[in-house]
Each structure stands twice: as C-alpha cells, then as structure tokens.
Design a protein around this motif. Structure first.
Motif, mmCIF file in Angstrom:
data_model
loop_
_atom_site.group_PDB
_atom_site.id
_atom_site.type_symbol
_atom_site.label_atom_id
_atom_site.label_comp_id
_atom_site.label_asym_id
_atom_site.label_seq_id
_atom_site.Cartn_x
_atom_site.Cartn_y
_atom_site.Cartn_z
ATOM 1 N N LYS A 239 29.414 45.813 99.438
ATOM 2 C CA LYS A 239 29.840 46.111 98.147
ATOM 3 C C LYS A 239 31.073 47.176 98.348
ATOM 4 C CE LYS A 239 28.259 47.394 93.633
ATOM 5 N NZ LYS A 239 27.182 47.805 92.749
ATOM 6 N N VAL A 240 31.931 47.082 97.559
ATOM 7 C CA VAL A 240 32.901 47.822 97.549
ATOM 8 C C VAL A 240 32.765 48.966 96.396
ATOM 9 C CG1 VAL A 240 35.413 48.313 97.437
ATOM 10 C CG2 VAL A 240 34.569 46.188 98.502
ATOM 11 N N ILE A 241 32.889 50.170 96.869
ATOM 12 C CA ILE A 241 32.488 51.207 95.534
ATOM 13 C C ILE A 241 33.747 51.733 94.992
ATOM 14 C CG2 ILE A 241 31.293 53.419 95.102
ATOM 15 C CD1 ILE A 241 29.306 51.531 95.830
ATOM 16 N N THR A 242 34.869 51.757 96.043
ATOM 17 C CA THR A 242 35.947 52.523 95.482
ATOM 18 C C THR A 242 37.011 51.430 96.499
ATOM 19 O OG1 THR A 242 35.291 54.498 95.117
ATOM 20 C CG2 THR A 242 37.714 54.446 95.117
ATOM 21 N N PRO A 243 37.825 50.761 95.929
ATOM 22 C CA PRO A 243 38.914 50.277 96.837
ATOM 23 C C PRO A 243 39.882 50.918 97.498
ATOM 24 C CG PRO A 243 39.390 49.852 94.427
ATOM 25 C CD PRO A 243 38.216 50.749 94.348
ATOM 26 N N ALA A 244 40.505 50.568 98.677
ATOM 27 C CA ALA A 244 41.475 51.217 99.506
ATOM 28 C C ALA A 244 42.759 51.190 98.482
ATOM 29 C CB ALA A 244 41.869 50.430 100.502
ATOM 30 N N VAL A 245 43.294 52.628 98.616
ATOM 31 C CA VAL A 245 44.650 52.854 98.136
ATOM 32 C C VAL A 245 45.512 52.632 99.330
ATOM 33 C CG1 VAL A 245 46.078 54.651 97.042
ATOM 34 C CG2 VAL A 245 43.424 54.495 96.792
ATOM 35 N N THR A 246 46.630 51.707 99.191
ATOM 36 C CA THR A 246 47.333 51.335 100.195
ATOM 37 C C THR A 246 48.944 51.137 99.658
ATOM 38 O OG1 THR A 246 47.180 48.990 99.882
ATOM 39 C CG2 THR A 246 45.931 50.101 101.555
ATOM 40 N N ILE A 247 49.935 51.332 100.697
ATOM 41 C CA ILE A 247 51.411 51.217 100.301
ATOM 42 C C ILE A 247 51.735 49.722 100.879
ATOM 43 C CG2 ILE A 247 53.811 51.934 100.458
ATOM 44 C CD1 ILE A 247 52.768 54.742 100.460
ATOM 45 N N ASN A 248 51.715 48.687 100.276
ATOM 46 C CA ASN A 248 52.000 47.466 100.767
ATOM 47 C C ASN A 248 53.621 47.331 101.188
ATOM 48 O OD1 ASN A 248 49.250 46.969 100.748
ATOM 49 N ND2 ASN A 248 49.729 46.416 98.396
ATOM 50 N N TYR A 249 54.016 47.759 102.031
ATOM 51 C CA TYR A 249 55.362 47.742 102.415
ATOM 52 C C TYR A 249 55.957 46.334 103.161
ATOM 53 C CZ TYR A 249 54.500 48.826 107.190
ATOM 54 O OH TYR A 249 54.106 48.532 108.629
ATOM 55 N N GLY A 250 54.855 45.650 103.627
ATOM 56 C CA GLY A 250 55.150 44.260 104.190
ATOM 57 C C GLY A 250 55.595 43.472 102.749
ATOM 58 N N ASN A 251 54.724 43.461 101.781
ATOM 59 C CA ASN A 251 54.870 42.404 100.700
ATOM 60 C C ASN A 251 56.356 42.977 100.285
ATOM 61 O OD1 ASN A 251 54.131 40.837 98.867
ATOM 62 N ND2 ASN A 251 53.562 42.088 97.466
ATOM 63 N N PHE A 252 56.723 44.273 100.038
ATOM 64 C CA PHE A 252 57.822 44.533 99.776
ATOM 65 C C PHE A 252 59.027 43.913 100.545
ATOM 66 C CE2 PHE A 252 61.578 47.485 100.059
ATOM 67 C CZ PHE A 252 62.154 47.532 98.781
ATOM 68 N N LEU A 253 58.749 43.853 101.824
ATOM 69 C CA LEU A 253 59.764 43.329 102.712
ATOM 70 C C LEU A 253 59.921 41.864 102.266
ATOM 71 C CD1 LEU A 253 58.852 44.840 106.126
ATOM 72 C CD2 LEU A 253 60.890 45.349 104.590
ATOM 73 N N GLN A 254 58.948 41.027 102.112
ATOM 74 C CA GLN A 254 58.738 39.776 101.757
ATOM 75 C C GLN A 254 59.505 39.181 100.444
ATOM 76 O OE1 GLN A 254 56.814 37.291 103.435
ATOM 77 N NE2 GLN A 254 57.747 35.592 102.007
ATOM 78 N N VAL A 255 59.212 40.296 99.419
ATOM 79 C CA VAL A 255 60.181 40.106 98.125
ATOM 80 C C VAL A 255 61.445 40.482 98.297
ATOM 81 C CG1 VAL A 255 60.116 40.916 95.949
ATOM 82 C CG2 VAL A 255 58.061 40.528 96.776
ATOM 83 N N THR A 256 61.759 41.296 99.269
ATOM 84 C CA THR A 256 63.207 41.764 99.385
ATOM 85 C C THR A 256 63.977 40.384 99.834
ATOM 86 O OG1 THR A 256 62.462 44.107 99.437
ATOM 87 C CG2 THR A 256 64.863 43.225 100.248
ATOM 88 N N LEU A 257 63.349 39.960 101.073
ATOM 89 C CA LEU A 257 63.932 38.821 101.640
ATOM 90 C C LEU A 257 64.256 37.660 100.851
ATOM 91 C CD1 LEU A 257 65.129 37.916 104.356
ATOM 92 C CD2 LEU A 257 62.735 36.950 104.893
ATOM 93 N N ASP A 258 63.225 37.457 99.980
ATOM 94 C CA ASP A 258 63.051 36.171 98.789
ATOM 95 C C ASP A 258 64.311 36.835 97.925
ATOM 96 O OD1 ASP A 258 60.746 35.225 99.702
ATOM 97 O OD2 ASP A 258 59.770 35.766 97.853
ATOM 98 N N PHE A 259 64.594 37.697 97.477
ATOM 99 C CA PHE A 259 65.696 38.174 96.513
ATOM 100 C C PHE A 259 67.128 37.840 97.232
ATOM 101 C CE2 PHE A 259 68.906 41.232 95.405
ATOM 102 C CZ PHE A 259 69.196 40.766 94.303
ATOM 103 N N ILE A 260 67.239 38.379 98.433
ATOM 104 C CA ILE A 260 68.446 37.849 99.218
ATOM 105 C C ILE A 260 68.867 36.717 99.278
ATOM 106 C CG2 ILE A 260 69.640 38.576 101.683
ATOM 107 C CD1 ILE A 260 68.056 41.254 101.691
ATOM 108 N N ILE A 261 67.677 35.634 99.616
ATOM 109 C CA ILE A 261 67.842 34.312 99.861
ATOM 110 C C ILE A 261 68.207 33.887 98.670
ATOM 111 C CG2 ILE A 261 66.879 32.207 100.584
ATOM 112 C CD1 ILE A 261 65.528 33.945 102.859
#
Length: 140
Positions: free
Chosen positions: A71-93
């Motif tokens: 059971k997850v009591i407190t979820p992890a706090v993350t900076i998802n820079y990979g998703n940012f790279l994905q969205v940025t590449l989507d935008f450029i294309i």
C-alpha cells in the motif's frame, strides 16, 4: 434579447468563425496522429539508439514514496523531464508539419494569383460601336 440572439447568430455564422472551428477540430485530430507517430514510432527508435531508454520514464525523484507493504501511503514526488522531452518533440514535429502545410497552401494560392485573369468584357457601348464598325467594313 432577440437582438442579442440575432447578433450572436451573425457572429457564429461568419465564414472566419466556421473556418476557425473546422481548423481547431482538424488540428486536434492531427495532434493525436502526430503524438502517435512520435510516441509509437520515433521515440522508441531514439530510445533504442541511446541504449533502450524510454523517455517517458525519465525522471528525477525528489522524495521517494512511503510504502506500507503493498500500500502506498505517500506517493513519490518526481520531476518527469522525460515526459517533457516527449511533449516538446511532439510540439516541434506538429509545428514543422503545420509549417509545411501552410507553405504548400501559400504556394498553391500564389499559383492561382499568377494565373492570367480573363480580360474583362468591354462595356456595352464599346461592343455596339465595334459591331457598327464591322458592319460598315462589310458594306465596302
């Protein structure tokens, strides 16, 4: 109230508003297609080239999740820079594809403008005078 509805109807039925609505709908569908191309075709190939890394999984963990058994009591706090790279590449294309479409449409419009326009018909009095002249030439 009737005047307000009449004005709204005139606004909504203008060509520009309808064209914009069609553009937004097509753009949304086009965005999904490009996102699929990037996420399903381009990024796996790029990930393979850089050692099998899935870009959407790249992240920096600021605080690990607190777990109690499964059971997850407190979820992890993350900076998802990979998703940012994905969205940025989507935008450029998407931006590049739209640039190519606009450039192609401008080229087509330029060709239409360059096409010679048919000469305007002379006014009725000039046509009448021309007919009279031609009749007089025939009598000679």
């Amino acid at each position: 109230m009737g005047n307000f509805l009449h004005e709204f109807k005139q606004f909504a039925m203008r060509g520009n508003v309808v064209d914009m609505a069609v553009g937004i709908i097509i753009g949304g569908a086009f965005g999904k297609i490009v996102s699929s191309v990037v996420g399903d075709i381009i990024m796996p190939a790029v990930g393979l080239l850089v050692g099998g890394v899935n870009f959407t999984d790249l992240k920096i963990v600021l605080k690990h999740a607190v777990m109690e058994g499964d059971k997850v009591i407190t979820p992890a706090v993350t900076i998802n820079y990979g998703n940012f790279l994905q969205v940025t590449l989507d935008f450029i294309i998407i931006a590049f594809a739209i640039f190519l479409m606009v450039k192609g449409m401008n080229a087509l419009n330029k060709k239409k403008e360059e096409a010679p326009a048919a000469p305007a018909a002379p006014p009725a009095d000039v046509q009448l005078l021309t007919e009279i002249r031609d009749l007089l030439k025939e009598k000679k």
